[in-house]
Design a protein around this motif. Structure first.
Motif, PDB file in Angstrom:
ATOM      1  N   ALA A   1      45.838  45.192  27.818  1.00  0.00           N
ATOM      2  CA  ALA A   1      44.927  45.688  26.777  1.00  0.00           C
ATOM      3  C   ALA A   1      43.556  46.022  27.360  1.00  0.00           C
ATOM      4  CB  ALA A   1      44.804  44.646  25.664  1.00  0.00           C
ATOM      5  N   VAL A   2      43.071  45.195  28.296  1.00  0.00           N
ATOM      6  CA  VAL A   2      41.783  45.490  28.950  1.00  0.00           C
ATOM      7  C   VAL A   2      41.878  46.774  29.768  1.00  0.00           C
ATOM      8  CG1 VAL A   2      40.099  44.621  30.619  1.00  0.00           C
ATOM      9  CG2 VAL A   2      41.140  43.051  28.983  1.00  0.00           C
ATOM     10  N   ALA A   3      43.047  47.019  30.346  1.00  0.00           N
ATOM     11  CA  ALA A   3      43.224  48.239  31.146  1.00  0.00           C
ATOM     12  C   ALA A   3      43.056  49.490  30.290  1.00  0.00           C
ATOM     13  CB  ALA A   3      44.595  48.231  31.814  1.00  0.00           C
ATOM     14  N   VAL A   4      43.438  49.420  29.019  1.00  0.00           N
ATOM     15  CA  VAL A   4      43.250  50.570  28.131  1.00  0.00           C
ATOM     16  C   VAL A   4      41.767  50.888  27.993  1.00  0.00           C
ATOM     17  CG1 VAL A   4      43.556  51.403  25.772  1.00  0.00           C
ATOM     18  CG2 VAL A   4      45.384  50.103  26.880  1.00  0.00           C
ATOM     19  N   MET A   5      40.951  49.861  27.807  1.00  0.00           N
ATOM     20  CA  MET A   5      39.507  50.080  27.626  1.00  0.00           C
ATOM     21  C   MET A   5      38.851  50.572  28.913  1.00  0.00           C
ATOM     22  SD  MET A   5      38.525  46.855  25.167  1.00  0.00           S
ATOM     23  CE  MET A   5      39.480  45.615  26.033  1.00  0.00           C
ATOM     24  N   THR A   6      39.196  49.992  30.046  1.00  0.00           N
ATOM     25  CA  THR A   6      38.551  50.395  31.300  1.00  0.00           C
ATOM     26  C   THR A   6      38.903  51.823  31.679  1.00  0.00           C
ATOM     27  OG1 THR A   6      40.385  49.427  32.554  1.00  0.00           O
ATOM     28  CG2 THR A   6      38.463  48.031  32.170  1.00  0.00           C
ATOM     29  N   ASN A   7      40.184  52.188  31.565  1.00  0.00           N
ATOM     30  CA  ASN A   7      40.570  53.544  31.953  1.00  0.00           C
ATOM     31  C   ASN A   7      40.017  54.583  30.994  1.00  0.00           C
ATOM     32  OD1 ASN A   7      42.696  53.645  34.345  1.00  0.00           O
ATOM     33  ND2 ASN A   7      43.113  51.783  33.178  1.00  0.00           N
ATOM     34  N   GLN A  61      46.983  41.598  41.485  1.00  0.00           N
ATOM     35  CA  GLN A  61      47.538  42.888  41.874  1.00  0.00           C
ATOM     36  C   GLN A  61      47.771  43.771  40.650  1.00  0.00           C
ATOM     37  OE1 GLN A  61      51.853  43.955  42.776  1.00  0.00           O
ATOM     38  NE2 GLN A  61      51.108  43.337  44.799  1.00  0.00           N
ATOM     39  N   PHE A  62      48.249  43.161  39.584  1.00  0.00           N
ATOM     40  CA  PHE A  62      48.451  43.878  38.327  1.00  0.00           C
ATOM     41  C   PHE A  62      47.144  44.508  37.852  1.00  0.00           C
ATOM     42  CE2 PHE A  62      49.080  44.202  33.744  1.00  0.00           C
ATOM     43  CZ  PHE A  62      50.382  44.639  33.640  1.00  0.00           C
ATOM     44  N   GLY A  63      46.046  43.753  38.001  1.00  0.00           N
ATOM     45  CA  GLY A  63      44.746  44.286  37.612  1.00  0.00           C
ATOM     46  C   GLY A  63      44.300  45.440  38.484  1.00  0.00           C
ATOM     47  N   PHE A  87      49.224  38.639  31.253  1.00  0.00           N
ATOM     48  CA  PHE A  87      49.519  40.025  31.646  1.00  0.00           C
ATOM     49  C   PHE A  87      49.325  40.978  30.467  1.00  0.00           C
ATOM     50  CE2 PHE A  87      51.782  37.935  35.167  1.00  0.00           C
ATOM     51  CZ  PHE A  87      51.362  38.724  36.219  1.00  0.00           C
ATOM     52  N   GLU A  88      49.726  40.570  29.280  1.00  0.00           N
ATOM     53  CA  GLU A  88      49.550  41.434  28.114  1.00  0.00           C
ATOM     54  C   GLU A  88      48.071  41.642  27.805  1.00  0.00           C
ATOM     55  OE1 GLU A  88      51.770  39.576  25.031  1.00  0.00           O
ATOM     56  OE2 GLU A  88      53.719  40.295  25.757  1.00  0.00           O
ATOM     57  N   LEU A  89      47.273  40.592  27.944  1.00  0.00           N
ATOM     58  CA  LEU A  89      45.833  40.740  27.724  1.00  0.00           C
ATOM     59  C   LEU A  89      45.207  41.670  28.765  1.00  0.00           C
ATOM     60  CD1 LEU A  89      43.319  39.885  26.145  1.00  0.00           C
ATOM     61  CD2 LEU A  89      43.109  37.918  27.680  1.00  0.00           C
ATOM     62  N   PHE A 107      39.381  36.304  37.291  1.00  0.00           N
ATOM     63  CA  PHE A 107      39.133  37.661  36.824  1.00  0.00           C
ATOM     64  C   PHE A 107      37.679  38.060  37.088  1.00  0.00           C
ATOM     65  CE2 PHE A 107      37.875  40.727  33.607  1.00  0.00           C
ATOM     66  CZ  PHE A 107      38.889  41.661  33.678  1.00  0.00           C
ATOM     67  N   ILE A 108      36.759  37.175  36.728  1.00  0.00           N
ATOM     68  CA  ILE A 108      35.337  37.463  36.958  1.00  0.00           C
ATOM     69  C   ILE A 108      35.035  37.537  38.447  1.00  0.00           C
ATOM     70  CG2 ILE A 108      33.001  36.595  36.621  1.00  0.00           C
ATOM     71  CD1 ILE A 108      34.235  37.701  34.097  1.00  0.00           C
ATOM     72  N   ASN A 109      35.624  36.631  39.202  1.00  0.00           N
ATOM     73  CA  ASN A 109      35.327  36.550  40.629  1.00  0.00           C
ATOM     74  C   ASN A 109      35.835  37.762  41.400  1.00  0.00           C
ATOM     75  OD1 ASN A 109      33.973  35.066  42.521  1.00  0.00           O
ATOM     76  ND2 ASN A 109      35.573  33.576  42.849  1.00  0.00           N
ATOM     77  N   ASN A 110      36.973  38.316  40.973  1.00  0.00           N
ATOM     78  CA  ASN A 110      37.586  39.409  41.721  1.00  0.00           C
ATOM     79  C   ASN A 110      37.258  40.789  41.175  1.00  0.00           C
ATOM     80  OD1 ASN A 110      39.758  38.244  43.826  1.00  0.00           O
ATOM     81  ND2 ASN A 110      39.722  36.903  42.044  1.00  0.00           N
ATOM     82  N   PHE A 111      37.037  40.892  39.866  1.00  0.00           N
ATOM     83  CA  PHE A 111      36.872  42.216  39.271  1.00  0.00           C
ATOM     84  C   PHE A 111      35.445  42.507  38.825  1.00  0.00           C
ATOM     85  CE2 PHE A 111      41.423  41.245  38.270  1.00  0.00           C
ATOM     86  CZ  PHE A 111      41.960  42.208  39.114  1.00  0.00           C
ATOM     87  N   SER A 112      34.546  41.524  38.857  1.00  0.00           N
ATOM     88  CA  SER A 112      33.183  41.777  38.382  1.00  0.00           C
ATOM     89  C   SER A 112      32.483  42.822  39.246  1.00  0.00           C
ATOM     90  CB  SER A 112      32.385  40.468  38.365  1.00  0.00           C
ATOM     91  OG  SER A 112      32.354  39.876  39.657  1.00  0.00           O
ATOM     92  N   SER A 113      32.702  42.768  40.560  1.00  0.00           N
ATOM     93  CA  SER A 113      32.064  43.759  41.434  1.00  0.00           C
ATOM     94  C   SER A 113      32.582  45.161  41.148  1.00  0.00           C
ATOM     95  CB  SER A 113      32.312  43.399  42.896  1.00  0.00           C
ATOM     96  OG  SER A 113      33.703  43.373  43.176  1.00  0.00           O
ATOM     97  N   LEU A 114      33.872  45.274  40.818  1.00  0.00           N
ATOM     98  CA  LEU A 114      34.424  46.588  40.498  1.00  0.00           C
ATOM     99  C   LEU A 114      33.861  47.126  39.188  1.00  0.00           C
ATOM    100  CD1 LEU A 114      38.163  45.985  41.504  1.00  0.00           C
ATOM    101  CD2 LEU A 114      36.328  46.996  42.873  1.00  0.00           C
ATOM    102  N   PHE A 115      33.721  46.252  38.201  1.00  0.00           N
ATOM    103  CA  PHE A 115      33.114  46.679  36.939  1.00  0.00           C
ATOM    104  C   PHE A 115      31.652  47.081  37.144  1.00  0.00           C
ATOM    105  CE2 PHE A 115      36.800  44.634  35.130  1.00  0.00           C
ATOM    106  CZ  PHE A 115      37.019  45.332  33.956  1.00  0.00           C
TER     107      PHE A 115
END
Length: 778
Positions: free
Chosen positions: A653-659, A593-595, A648-650, A468-476
């Protein structure tokens, strides 16, 4: 000379002079330097009867050659497989539609139309039964060590196969493919290029919906003879009159392809493809909305906000519906309660003690030591790795910013190096993923978790956090530090499309095309590193007793296969293939992909569309990989996707905060309320986030995890079990009362009657006829 089979011998699989054995299920390869007595002792254990601690399986070896290890083929008779299926608590569907424990005594109820004695057990179940017997070979009290190796100690109740694998006496042990069944499955699976992708999902319609289609067709047939509605649900069944038949209607919704996969590869692989199909079908709606939005050229973020809100609710509906679908699948497979089992995993080690429940000797390890390792050693190491990953990401972004400044100063000459930091960072990410996976696996094994569920949970949690950190940290970083939405949209599209295409090539085509060349290069590189004084210590391994021994010259005395037997060539070919450990990499691709699809829905609605196209190709590449690239997987009976459900459920929940944060930070959306202060926007973000989370929690609470028909089926099975137990107890009670009555009145036992003293059973009681001819009730 070793004995070999001949065509003149009698075909008696149970006897020592059998001419052949049934199709090979497992191949066991011993180390070339393994002691002869150790090999013969294990083979004797495999062939011995249960009362002598054996597995009662059939063993034949390949023709033995000097300085080569012994390779044996293991199989079993039909009767033995049925007996093991019963002892292993295998559950199968009966002719009544219920899923019950397999019982040889009641074999007829499992042989419903379409099944015979040869096909009542699937290839996956036969492989599971043979491995169950091999794993059940345990050391006895008097067997203190492996023959030929006094230093390899055996504890009472310890798995002998596990010891041989740990000490490398066995170098490889894998199930052999059934080429005929595999080819038939491949023709329907990945070779059908122009066929619609069989995602393994059909809507599980209720009986009322089936009846609706039936009534509609009957009405149209009366009005317009010869015309029928299009059949969208498969063959429309006849009207169901009973509960059992209604459950059959549910099972008829089970996909043919998924059932074919399960019957050959087992429940774990089939569960992944079921999830892939369900998830892909669930993405069709957001993909259609995203495509419609692109076609209509809607470019306002207010429309994107509605799309993001829909996605965040839809992701909860997807996961809740998958729980229900998973319960249906697990019930039909007889694995609904498998995740509740708490047996010790094969790799668990500790002091051998007697289990107070089962009475068997099992390894025991203090739970506090495992927790201490997790929180005091593993957690800090994982934290350091995450910090290192973030640090390298920051360096890559800093280098790109410097190059952009240099390009402004020095022109196009510096622009040539603009993509060097990104390429270098991508290579480092791949390298870090490779070695961190080994580190996480090693740490989890060192933590020594008792159950397989705990082991998988801790291993996957380490890997998922890092990925998660390796793939999404740059996007955050782009979204919340740079706050460039156009750049974020471009980056999400690039990572979603390009990365997944690379994964398809890497996981299926690359190993199949360049595997030999890569192995040669890797072997030469490792040999050079081993010989170098600076890196030699990194490759030091624990010296096993078998490593220092000389190869055995005398052959092992065991019946051998015919040298022309095609199974010998097949075993050599499949031995060179890589083992398929588990579906972690496949689930990880879906997780990432879900992320990409749901974490940034507010800036890139087309992500779901590209995900659907990717999954259509993913089905083919994964199928090709299982059939051609890897060894046949070991069957794992699972009742769900395990720890990935919580992951996936976690992520949802993170998707709610980011969006919510992206919408509140967007200049376009802020333009709608120019007088709002930053504090008010924070309050809007918190309110929006809590409202969506409340909707998600309400949906999770309102939607049952199991459908009604599954709950009713489980209750019916439980009721029938209690009823059968009550009847059995009633029979024992009546027999006991009958014996007690005879002993009190001096009556002879059954089989020797005396005149005038005949007990008569009536209505569950006993009546005794006296010499006068009257009856006395008891």
């Amino acid at each position: 000379m070793q004995p070999s089979d001949s065509e003149d011998e009698v075909d008696s699989p149970d006897g020592p002079g059998s001419s052949h054995i049934p199709p090979t299920i497992y191949v066991i390869k011993f180390h070339p330097a393994a002691a002869r007595e150790a090999i013969e002792w294990l083979i004797e254990k495999i062939e011995a009867k249960h009362k002598y601690g054996g597995a009662e399986l059939l063993v034949r070896c390949e023709p033995q050659k000097q300085s080569q290890g012994v390779s044996v083929h293991v199989s079993a008779t039909k009767i033995k497989l049925l007996e093991v299926a019963e002892s292993a608590d295998l559950q199968k569907k009966t002719s009544s539609g219920l899923v019950q424990d397999f019982c040889v005594r009641d074999l007829d109820q499992f042989l419903y139309p379409g099944l015979t004695l040869d096909t009542v057990l699937t290839p996956a179940e036969r492989e599971y039964c043979v491995r169950h017997e091999l794993d059940s070979i345990r050391a006895k009290q008097e067997e203190g060590h492996v023959p030929g190796y006094p230093q390899i100690l055996l504890h009472p109740g310890e798995s002998i196969i596990s010891v041989y694998l740990a000490e490398e006496l066995i170098t490889d042990m894998f199930p052999l493919h059934d080429r005929q069944v595999l080819e038939s499955l491949a023709n329907k699976w990945y070779k059908a290029i122009f066929q619609i992708a069989p995602f393994g999902l059909q809507l599980s319609l209720d009986v009322e919906k089936y009846e609706f289609f039936q009534k509609a067709n009957d009405y149209i047939e009366r009005v317009l003879p010869g015309f029928q509605l299009p059949n969208l649900t498969g063959t429309i069944p006849k009207r169901k009159e009973s509960t059992d038949e209604s459950m059959d209607a549910k099972s008829e919704g089970e996909a043919f392809y998924t059932e074919e996969i399960r019957s050959y590869f087992g429940e774990s692989v089939a569960m992944y493809f079921s999830f892939l199909g369900f998830y892909t079908m669930a993405l069709l709606l957001p993909a259609a909305l995203g495509l419609l939005q692109m076609v209509l050229s809607v470019d306002t973020l207010t429309e994107y906000s509605l799309f993001a809100a829909f996605n965040l609710i839809w992701v909860t509906i997807i996961l809740e519906l998958w729980k229900r679908r998973c319960a249906e699948i697990a019930y039909s497979w007889g694995t609904l309660d498998k995740q509740c089992q708490v047996e010790s995993r094969p790799g668990f080690s500790g002091e051998m003690r007697q289990n107070p429940v089962t009475g068997r000797f099992e390894p025991c390890y203090p739970h506090w030591k495992t927790k201490l390792k997790v929180y005091m050693v593993s957690a800090p190491i994982v934290g350091l790795c995450l910090l290192g990953c973030l640090w390298m990401m920051m360096i890559a972004f800093f280098a790109e910013e410097q190059l952009m400044d240099w390009k402004k100063r020095y022109g196009s000459v510096a622009g040539i190096f603009m993509h060097v930091p990104s390429a270098f960072y991508a290579a480092l990410v791949w390298l870090m993923n490779y070695y961190y996976k080994k580190l996480a696996t090693g740490l989890t094994v060192w933590e020594n978790h008792r159950t397989q569920y705990d082991h998988d949970w801790h291993r996957v949690s380490k890997l998922v956090i890092f990925e998660f950190i390796n793939n999404f940290s740059s996007l955050f970083y782009i979204a919340f530090y740079i706050q460039d939405m156009d750049m974020l949209c471009s980056q999400v599209a690039t990572m979603l499309i390009v990365t997944q295409m690379i994964n398809h090539f890497q996981e299926a085509l690359l190993p199949y095309v360049v595997k030999k060349a890569y192995n040669q290069f890797a072997d030469s590189l490792v040999s050079q590193l081993r010989s170098h004084p600076l890196t030699a210590k990194l490759f030091e391994e624990i010296v096993k007793p078998v490593h220092g021994a000389e190869p055995e010259e005398s052959p092992v005395c065991i019946l051998a296969l015919d040298p022309k037997d095609p199974r010998i060539v097949q075993a050599k070919e499949e031995c060179d293939l890589d083992p398929y450990e588990d579906a972690y990499d496949d689930y990880l691709e879906m997780f990432l992909q879900f992320g990409y699809v749901f974490l940034f829905s507010s800036v890139y609605p087309m992500a779901a569309f590209w995900a659907v196209l990717n999954n259509v190709l993913e089905l083919k590449t994964d199928a090709f990989k299982l059939c051609r690239v890897f060894q046949r997987p070991k069957v794992k009976r699972v009742g769900s996707i395990g720890v990935w459900q919580g992951s996936f459920e976690l992520l949802g929940a993170v998707a709610v905060m980011t969006n919510s944060a992206l919408l509140c930070l967007s200049p376009r959306l802020r333009h709608l309320a120019p007088t709002a202060s930053p504090v008010e926007w924070v309050l809007i973000f918190v309110l929006l986030e809590h409202a969506i989370l409340a909707c998600k929690m309400a949906l999770m609470w309102l939607v049952p995890d199991q459908p009604l028909w599954v709950r009713q089926a489980l209750e019916k099975i439980n009721y029938q079990s209690k009823l059968a137990l009550k009847n059995e107890r009633g029979k024992k009670t009546r027999r006991h009362l009958s014996r007690r009555f005879r002993s009190v009145h001096g009556m002879p036992r059954s089989g020797s009657r005396s005149r005038g003293t005949t007990p008569v059973a009536q209505n569950g009681g006993l009546r005794h006829r006296t010499p006068s001819g009257n009856y006395r009730e008891y």
